[in-house]
Design a protein around this motif. Structure first.
Motif, mmCIF file in Angstrom:
data_model
loop_
_atom_site.group_PDB
_atom_site.id
_atom_site.type_symbol
_atom_site.label_atom_id
_atom_site.label_comp_id
_atom_site.label_asym_id
_atom_site.label_seq_id
_atom_site.Cartn_x
_atom_site.Cartn_y
_atom_site.Cartn_z
ATOM 1 N N ARG A 14 0.835 -1.208 0.000
ATOM 2 C CA ARG A 14 0.000 0.000 0.000
ATOM 3 C C ARG A 14 0.871 1.261 0.000
ATOM 4 O O ARG A 14 0.653 2.180 -0.792
ATOM 5 C CB ARG A 14 -0.906 -0.003 1.234
ATOM 6 C CG ARG A 14 -1.855 1.172 1.306
ATOM 7 C CD ARG A 14 -2.696 1.195 2.583
ATOM 8 N NE ARG A 14 -3.200 -0.103 2.983
ATOM 9 C CZ ARG A 14 -2.793 -0.764 4.076
ATOM 10 N NH1 ARG A 14 -1.875 -0.250 4.871
ATOM 11 N NH2 ARG A 14 -3.307 -1.930 4.376
ATOM 12 N N THR A 17 2.781 1.708 -3.403
ATOM 13 C CA THR A 17 1.961 2.165 -4.525
ATOM 14 C C THR A 17 1.582 3.628 -4.371
ATOM 15 O O THR A 17 1.484 4.346 -5.364
ATOM 16 C CB THR A 17 0.673 1.329 -4.692
ATOM 17 O OG1 THR A 17 -0.062 1.362 -3.485
ATOM 18 C CG2 THR A 17 0.979 -0.085 -5.086
ATOM 19 N N ARG A 18 1.383 4.064 -3.151
ATOM 20 C CA ARG A 18 1.017 5.474 -2.941
ATOM 21 C C ARG A 18 2.163 6.419 -3.242
ATOM 22 O O ARG A 18 1.937 7.584 -3.546
ATOM 23 C CB ARG A 18 0.527 5.678 -1.516
ATOM 24 C CG ARG A 18 -0.813 5.011 -1.319
ATOM 25 C CD ARG A 18 -1.582 5.582 -0.177
ATOM 26 N NE ARG A 18 -2.873 4.919 -0.104
ATOM 27 C CZ ARG A 18 -3.447 4.542 1.024
ATOM 28 N NH1 ARG A 18 -2.844 4.790 2.174
ATOM 29 N NH2 ARG A 18 -4.604 3.946 1.015
ATOM 30 N N TYR A 20 4.383 5.617 -5.617
ATOM 31 C CA TYR A 20 4.726 5.267 -6.994
ATOM 32 C C TYR A 20 6.108 4.618 -7.128
ATOM 33 O O TYR A 20 6.859 4.904 -8.043
ATOM 34 C CB TYR A 20 4.618 6.495 -7.908
ATOM 35 C CG TYR A 20 3.209 7.011 -7.985
ATOM 36 C CD1 TYR A 20 2.279 6.415 -8.819
ATOM 37 C CD2 TYR A 20 2.795 8.074 -7.180
ATOM 38 C CE1 TYR A 20 0.979 6.869 -8.876
ATOM 39 C CE2 TYR A 20 1.487 8.534 -7.231
ATOM 40 C CZ TYR A 20 0.593 7.923 -8.082
ATOM 41 O OH TYR A 20 -0.702 8.362 -8.142
ATOM 42 N N LEU A 63 5.490 -3.669 -8.760
ATOM 43 C CA LEU A 63 4.153 -3.079 -8.707
ATOM 44 C C LEU A 63 3.675 -2.720 -10.105
ATOM 45 O O LEU A 63 4.468 -2.548 -11.036
ATOM 46 C CB LEU A 63 4.175 -1.850 -7.805
ATOM 47 C CG LEU A 63 4.649 -2.137 -6.381
ATOM 48 C CD1 LEU A 63 4.817 -0.845 -5.610
ATOM 49 C CD2 LEU A 63 3.692 -3.054 -5.676
ATOM 50 N N TYR A 65 1.124 -0.268 -12.560
ATOM 51 C CA TYR A 65 0.410 1.000 -12.687
ATOM 52 C C TYR A 65 -0.275 1.042 -14.038
ATOM 53 O O TYR A 65 0.082 0.317 -14.961
ATOM 54 C CB TYR A 65 1.377 2.182 -12.539
ATOM 55 C CG TYR A 65 2.047 2.226 -11.191
ATOM 56 C CD1 TYR A 65 1.369 2.719 -10.088
ATOM 57 C CD2 TYR A 65 3.326 1.732 -11.017
ATOM 58 C CE1 TYR A 65 1.965 2.739 -8.836
ATOM 59 C CE2 TYR A 65 3.934 1.756 -9.768
ATOM 60 C CZ TYR A 65 3.240 2.256 -8.693
ATOM 61 O OH TYR A 65 3.824 2.266 -7.454
ATOM 62 N N ARG A 69 0.088 6.145 -15.358
ATOM 63 C CA ARG A 69 0.704 5.951 -14.033
ATOM 64 C C ARG A 69 -0.315 6.015 -12.896
ATOM 65 O O ARG A 69 0.022 6.320 -11.759
ATOM 66 C CB ARG A 69 1.824 6.985 -13.832
ATOM 67 C CG ARG A 69 2.791 6.665 -12.741
ATOM 68 C CD ARG A 69 4.011 5.965 -13.245
ATOM 69 N NE ARG A 69 4.988 5.865 -12.159
ATOM 70 C CZ ARG A 69 5.625 4.768 -11.868
ATOM 71 N NH1 ARG A 69 5.451 3.703 -12.582
ATOM 72 N NH2 ARG A 69 6.474 4.745 -10.877
ATOM 73 N N GLU A 70 -1.590 5.700 -13.182
ATOM 74 C CA GLU A 70 -2.575 5.632 -12.102
ATOM 75 C C GLU A 70 -2.426 4.297 -11.382
ATOM 76 O O GLU A 70 -2.016 3.303 -11.975
ATOM 77 C CB GLU A 70 -4.007 5.831 -12.614
ATOM 78 C CG GLU A 70 -4.514 4.793 -13.569
ATOM 79 C CD GLU A 70 -4.252 5.123 -15.023
ATOM 80 O OE1 GLU A 70 -4.643 4.295 -15.857
ATOM 81 O OE2 GLU A 70 -3.660 6.147 -15.339
ATOM 82 N N GLN A 71 -2.786 4.286 -10.128
ATOM 83 C CA GLN A 71 -2.610 3.109 -9.293
ATOM 84 C C GLN A 71 -3.600 2.015 -9.685
ATOM 85 O O GLN A 71 -4.784 2.278 -9.857
ATOM 86 C CB GLN A 71 -2.820 3.463 -7.820
ATOM 87 C CG GLN A 71 -1.845 4.479 -7.298
ATOM 88 C CD GLN A 71 -2.217 4.970 -5.910
ATOM 89 O OE1 GLN A 71 -3.246 4.621 -5.375
ATOM 90 N NE2 GLN A 71 -1.357 5.800 -5.354
ATOM 91 N N LYS A 74 -6.179 0.357 -5.670
ATOM 92 C CA LYS A 74 -6.746 1.547 -5.032
ATOM 93 C C LYS A 74 -6.870 1.345 -3.518
ATOM 94 O O LYS A 74 -6.746 2.283 -2.750
ATOM 95 C CB LYS A 74 -8.142 1.832 -5.599
ATOM 96 C CG LYS A 74 -8.202 1.964 -7.093
ATOM 97 C CD LYS A 74 -7.997 3.383 -7.532
ATOM 98 C CE LYS A 74 -8.292 3.581 -8.994
ATOM 99 N NZ LYS A 74 -7.246 3.233 -9.888
#
Length: 131
Positions: A14, A17-18, A20, A63, A65, A69-71, A74
């Motif tokens: 988590r 990913t936040r 990046y 990871l 994206y 480059r959006e996760q 979520k």
């Protein structure tokens, strides 16, 4: 010493990913490797590999994206905790975001995605949910 290594793994994913990050390292275990395998199969992670770094093995998780480059992940949350286990029958398996999310379930046949457990007709312990 960690009291809940699965929650630690999910928190590392988590947080990475936040911010990046491209990859995150997690102390390895067979159970964590099975969770990573399901997340890769369902399209939430790009890949993972078990790497020997010094004394202990680690899981190096790549990871994933989106196009801009959006996760992809979520939300990722631990459901069954050491102090409060969450067991469900196959009729009560959760549908995460009307089937668009994923619940990882520990069953008598190993770790399965909620769709697979529903198809097999077996319940178990809901480990985590992802969407």
């Amino acid at each position: 010493m960690l009291s809940d290594p699965i929650a630690d793994m999910l928190t590392r994913i988590r947080n990475a990913t936040r911010t990046y990050k491209d990859s995150v390292d997690v102390p390895a275990s067979k159970f964590k490797e099975q969770i990573a395998k399901i997340l890769v199969k369902e399209g939430y992670l790009a890949s993972y590999e078990r790497v020997n770094e010094g004394k202990f093995d680690v899981l190096r998780i790549q990871l994933k994206y989106g196009h801009k480059r959006e996760q992809v992940i979520k939300h990722i949350e631990r459901i069954s905790r050491p102090g409060r286990r969450a067991y469900v029958s196959h009729e009560d398996l959760p549908r995460i975001h009307k089937g668009l999310g994923l619940a990882v379930v520990s069953t008598s046949k190993g770790l399965l995605a909620d769709r697979d457990a529903r198809k097999e007709g077996i319940g178990g312990e809901v480990i985590c949910v992802v969407w």
